[in-house]
Design an enzyme around this catalytic site. Sequence first.
Site, mmCIF file in Angstrom:
data_model
loop_
_atom_site.group_PDB
_atom_site.id
_atom_site.type_symbol
_atom_site.label_atom_id
_atom_site.label_comp_id
_atom_site.label_asym_id
_atom_site.label_seq_id
_atom_site.Cartn_x
_atom_site.Cartn_y
_atom_site.Cartn_z
ATOM 1 N N CYS A 111 0.797 -1.224 0.000
ATOM 2 C CA CYS A 111 0.000 0.000 0.000
ATOM 3 C C CYS A 111 0.834 1.281 0.000
ATOM 4 C CB CYS A 111 -0.953 0.000 1.190
ATOM 5 S SG CYS A 111 -2.058 -1.441 1.210
ATOM 6 N N HIS A 265 -3.394 6.957 1.295
ATOM 7 C CA HIS A 265 -3.820 5.618 0.882
ATOM 8 C C HIS A 265 -5.200 5.356 1.456
ATOM 9 C CE1 HIS A 265 -4.286 1.388 0.535
ATOM 10 N NE2 HIS A 265 -4.030 1.140 1.793
ATOM 11 N N ASN A 295 -10.152 -0.798 -0.443
ATOM 12 C CA ASN A 295 -8.701 -0.675 -0.379
ATOM 13 C C ASN A 295 -8.109 -1.319 -1.629
ATOM 14 O OD1 ASN A 295 -5.949 -1.048 0.118
ATOM 15 N ND2 ASN A 295 -6.220 -1.537 2.267
#
Length: 340
Positions: A111, A265, A295
């Site tokens: 990420c 993020h 996500n």
Amino acid sequence: MTATICGTGSYIPSYTMDNHDIARLVETSDEWIRERTGVARRHIIREETTVSMAAEAARRALKDADVLPEEVDLILVSTISSNVIIPCAACEVQKELGAVNATCFDLSAACTGFVLAYNTALAYLAGGVYRTALVIGSESLSNLTNWKDRGTCILFGDGAGAAVLRACGGQKEAGGSGAGPYLPVTHSDGSKGAALTCKSRHDFNGLAEEGRQSSPEDMTDESHYMQMDGQAVFKFAVKRVPEVIGEVLSLNRVSTDEISYYILHQANKRIVEAVAKRLAEPMEKFPMNLQEYGNTSSASIPILLDEMNREGRFAAGQKLVLAGFGAGLTWGASIVEWNR
């Protein structure tokens, strides 16, 4: 020499799974998922692949930048879920685009991957090694998700985002006038890596230790899907992300008043809200689209950048903070001055 983002692009699969669809797979509900994560739906690949999404996001970014594929010197693809190992995803993207003059390689940092890939490209461009770079985050996390694990299957989605960077201008000291380069701040802590893991389906060392060869049963081993200690990751993020943002602002002598947006993020709504609170900054500076995509790991920051760019939310001269955090554990932040 400095560099600037001159174009963005993204690709999102059309097929979606909303929270009601997830509730048919595991014991959960739309209300439960929204309250704890902010996610309402996620987009999932059908015919697409990590490479095909990366290539389409890149095409759109090149069109936005008015840059020809032949002008690209460097292609970086950040991914943990490529459909190819050899050749690397970046080389496959090069082939699809016809970017015959580009040097290509992949980067794996989960990420935090897009931030680290952006920093890598920026260093090459600032050093005069290349002049035009494509930086792409592309993920097919649905291939790594255990759809029977409520702790992870509610979170993740698929997609790709890309940015075109071009070298320009002259040198600049950190914190001085001009458009950069601003110095990034990044960290890693491998000792905490067990908080978020995903083993290879071909873990030959592990099999050798057990004195056997791989078998079909190994393909169903849950260790080959993403596994996460949600509480550990949450505590890590709400502590380290505000810290690293503070570090990058201090290093470059930039105040929070100068920052128009914090592009974080897109992991969890509560994480973003906690970071805003710790920085004492208004939520208006923290755009979110995780409710639509979930996500998407290294794709989340460039997807959000592209959406905001195409909505006309950026103005020349605005300063943005890009901040990534995730498996490794890794985390980092960079300052971008928008100069389109």
